[in-house]
Design an enzyme around this catalytic site. Structure first.
Site, PDB file in Angstrom:
ATOM      1  CB  SER A   1     -47.251 -33.759  26.149  1.00 11.83           C
ATOM      2  OG  SER A   1     -48.375 -34.239  25.447  1.00 11.83           O
TER       3      SER A   1
ATOM      4  CD  GLU B   1      -3.096  -0.641   0.074  1.00 10.64           C
ATOM      5  OE1 GLU B   1      -3.458   0.544  -0.058  1.00 10.64           O
ATOM      6  OE2 GLU B   1      -3.519  -1.561  -0.646  1.00 10.64           O
TER       7      GLU B   1
END
Length: 767
Positions: free
Chosen positions: A431, A165
């Protein structure tokens, strides 16, 4: 004439005969003047001007001849003449360009705030979530990772970023003229924009202060801010700020977040090849993300490695070794079930400490070992049986008796679906809700050995049916719960009253809205796995309801305590006597009932649940240490072929066997025996009133009457008769509930002529 001659203007001339000028060949005419002379006055009348005109014409011709020789001499220089002209105009253009640049800079600079007010904005706060044993669970916040010092991170990371960079980062003053010139030339040669020319300092300035607009104003401000940053901060400080804030794709800001995201490790442990991959992402973070295109990411990483070698940062052998690493695809999103827990922690934080303004550390209640065991259990069972049983999702919640959530899995795979089915999905419990119905009956004086007649029943237009239409006649409540008999549960719900059942369930910990109607007996109101599991906690604690919590402590990065969960806060919600009876009954479910496969070699209890068409399969069970709830199903409520017994019970057992390793064996709280006295609910309740025997209505089915009559000879007389049976559906699970999705009208009993003796209808209506 003489006067006129005297006043006549005499123009200087070099056109005199050569003899008068002493043979000098230098001549200058009007055409050679920089500024042409004014127009000459008209001569006096009668004065001839022929000679003058002739002289003026002659001068330029002679000059042209002489000048032509001069021009030819100049042109004879050829290249040097052109070079002098080019240099001259280049200097002029540079001068005016410099003036224009200064003007533009001054104009846009004047629009910026005063430099004395500039300051580095605070980095968005990071929330570091750690497990009960201190291990990292996740980082949350806008950045997704904590800040890491330049001296702490892998040295390969800053080297790779500088190499690709900004190779002159440590030598330029914030702006790199050489790099800018190189970028411009490459862009011209390519015919398009291929190089940016911005330094790391300029990129940091853009990320900190500016919008990503591609305008002259933004570029000028970027340069000014870069110069200011270089003046105020050292190169290492600038590089550290850059690496902790720059975007690496896939929602990751900063090297720590990116390292965790792509490699599941800290930036401190990143290798050379991984550092090259991270640096390569900066050119196009989204497009080059290894989660999107691993091959493109790897190709770009090789470019970075070559640049590092060319600049002497690594050798040929290191480059070759790093390049040999194969490209691998990162998960499309954060992976690991612990992220379900982290998401829930983030929801809890505002209520604990308010807005997060600085980096904080959250000490969560999750046990990372148990969390991974829970994830393994859910995934392995779906992988093994999901296709056969048409199940695609599952959830598991485990809470200890202090209310601390130790594990929570919200789905099969967090990377593919971040929806938390453990705490957000409301499903019918079937249940698995029945314990609250039985407990409400016990609080009103019933006992585990109280008897009810298991036979078909009609409540208004609703006909709850047992699984496979099988009925057992007179049964105790303990046997009815172990067999998960729907008929008995419906009778108890109507005897205790649906409102009483709802009140008790909410007292135990259910937070969702429950409908107080007859079908509440079969768990038709939707709840989340988290709240259903939490509502079973009082069974494991002896009637005390602890506060369910996910966070133990919150501190700043410097150690200041922002929140501390005090010792467990318990609320008495049921009497020890009732809890003892319930534990006795639900131990029977594990020992002799629908959850026999859940036995783990220590006292345990629980209840299975399967909803209509097997859309949901549940088991919530507990020991004296942990309460764990398991759910399986599909997101679309599509029917499955699973039941609570066939899938949820094996999952519970696999998890609990691992969770209970090393723990001492403990009895469940409370106890009950047929001869024990009864104290009632939270306060003492009266004994159950005997109900006069009544005949069961035929309802067009005498077989049921005969069966009930024969059963009554061998069993205790049922407390109340029920109407004749109704044809039952087919299926294969004792805890399967009947269809109850339509609204249920107020309860009454129908379908058979009533005799003079007391019936369930009389009980319901209070007669």
């Amino acid at each position: 004439m003489a006067r006129k001659t005297k006043n006549r203007r005499i123009e200087p001339t070099f056109d005199a005969p050569a003899a008068r000028r002493g043979g000098d060949d230098l001549k200058l005419g009007d055409a050679d003047r920089v500024v042409p002379s004014r127009q000459r006055r008209k001569p006096a009348k009668g004065k001839s001007t022929k000679g003058g005109k002739s002289a003026r014409r002659a001068g330029p011709r002679r000059k042209s001849g002489a000048g032509g020789s001069g021009a030819g001499g100049s042109g004879g220089g050829g290249f040097f003449g052109f070079l002098r002209t080019a240099v001259y105009w280049s200097f002029v253009l540079a001068l005016w360009g410099g003036i224009a640049a200064v003007g533009i800079t001054a104009y846009y600079g004047a629009k910026m705030p005063s430099a004395t007010t500039w300051e580095i904005p605070d980095r968005p706060p990071n929330v570091k979530i750690v497990s009960a044993d201190g291990g990292l669970i996740a980082n949350r916040g806008m950045t997704g990772g904590e800040a890491v010092g330049l001296h702490e991170m892998s040295p390969f990371i800053p080297q790779a970023v500088i190499a690709i960079e900004d190779r002159r980062f440590y030598s330029h003053f914030g702006v790199d003229p050489i790099g800018l010139a190189r970028a411009m030339s490459e862009n011209l040669l390519a015919g398009r924009l291929t190089q940016g020319g911005s330094t790391l300092t300029q990129q940091l300035a853009k990320n900190l202060f500016l919008k990503p607009d591609r305008t002259i104003e933004r570029k000028v401000q970027e340069v000014l801010l870069a110069l200011w940053l270089e003046q105020k901060h050292s190169k290492d400080q600038i590089l550290e700020m850059y690496l902790n804030r720059v975007y690496f794709g896939s929602g990751s800001y900063g090297v720590e977040a990116a390292s965790r995201r792509y490699f599941n490790k800290s930036a401190r442990d990143v290798t050379l090849s991984e550092a090259a991959l991270l640096a390569g992402l900066l050119k196009a973070p989204s497009r080059l993300s290894p989660a999107r295109d691993p091959q493109a990411a790897e190709t770009r990483a090789q470019v970075v490695l070559t640049a590092m070698r060319d600049q002497g940062m690594i050798g040929d052998s290191e480059m070759t070794t790093a390049m040999s690493r194969p490209a691998t695809r990162a998960a499309a999103y954060w992976t690991g079930s612990e992220h379900y827990f982290a998401d829930r922690v983030m929801e809890e934080l505002p209520g604990l400490i308010g807005d997060v303004k600085n980096d904080i550390i959250v000490e969560a209640t999750v046990d990372f070992r148990l969390q991974k065991q829970a994830e393994k259990t859910i995934r392995s069972l779906i992988d093994e049986k999901g296709g056969k049983l048409a199940v695609s999702q599952g959830a598991l919640v485990s809470i200890d008796t202090t209310g601390a959530v130790r594990a929570m899995v919200g789905g099969y795979d967090y990377a593919n679906s971040q929806f938390d089915r453990a705490s957000e999905a409301r499903r019918q419990p079937g249940s698995a809700f029945k314990p609250f119905v039985y407990m409400a009956a016990l609080e009103q004086g019933r006992r585990p050995d109280s008897v009810r007649n298991d036979a078909p029943i009609r409540i208004g237009k609703w006909k709850p049916e047992n699984y496979k239409g099988k009925y057992y006649g007179p049964v105790t409540l303990s046997e009815a719960l172990a067999r998960s008999l729907n008929s008995v549960a419906a009778q108890l719900a109507m005897e205790a009253g649906p409102k009483s059942v709802v009140e008790l369930a909410q007292r135990m910990g259910i937070e969702s809205d429950l409908k107080a109607n007859a079908s509440i007996a079969l768990g038709t109101s939707e709840v989340t796995p988290l709240e259903l599991t939490a509502a079973y906690l009082p069974f494991a604690t002896g009637g005390l309801r602890p506060e369910v919590h996910f966070v133990t402590r919150v501190t700043t990065s410097s150690g200041k305590v922002l929140y501390q969960h005090d010792r467990p806060r318990m609320t008495r919600v049921a009497s020890a006597e009732v809890i003892g009876m319930m534990n006795s009954m639900m131990q029977g479910v594990v020992e002799n009932g629908s959850a026999r496969a859940a036995a783990i070699g220590r006292p345990a209890a629980g209840k299975t649940g399967t909803t209509q068409q097997s859309r949901d399969a549940w088991f919530v069970g507990y020991t004296a240490d942990l309460v764990t709830g398991v759910w399986f199903g599909n997101d679309t409520s599509k029917s499955t072929r699973a039941t609570g017994s066939s899938l949820s019970v094996p999952a519970w057992k696999a998890f609990m066997e691992e969770a209970e390793k090393g723990r001492p064996v403990k009895r469940l709280p409370g106890s009950w025996s047929p001869g024990a006295s009864f104290g009632g609910g939270v306060a003492a309740q009266p004994q159950e009133r005997p109900v006069p025997q009544a005949a069961v209505g035929s309802g067009g089915n005498g077989g049921a009457n005969t069966q009930a009559s024969q059963a009554s000879e061998a069993r205790p007389t049922p407390s109340a008769p029920v109407p004749a049976p109704v044809p039952a559906p087919g299926g294969g699970n004792p805890d399967h509930t009947a269809s109850v999705r339509r609204p249920v009208p107020p309860a009454d009993v129908g379908g058979a002529p009533q005799r003079s003796q007391t019936s369930i209808l009389d009980i319901i209506l209070g007669n």
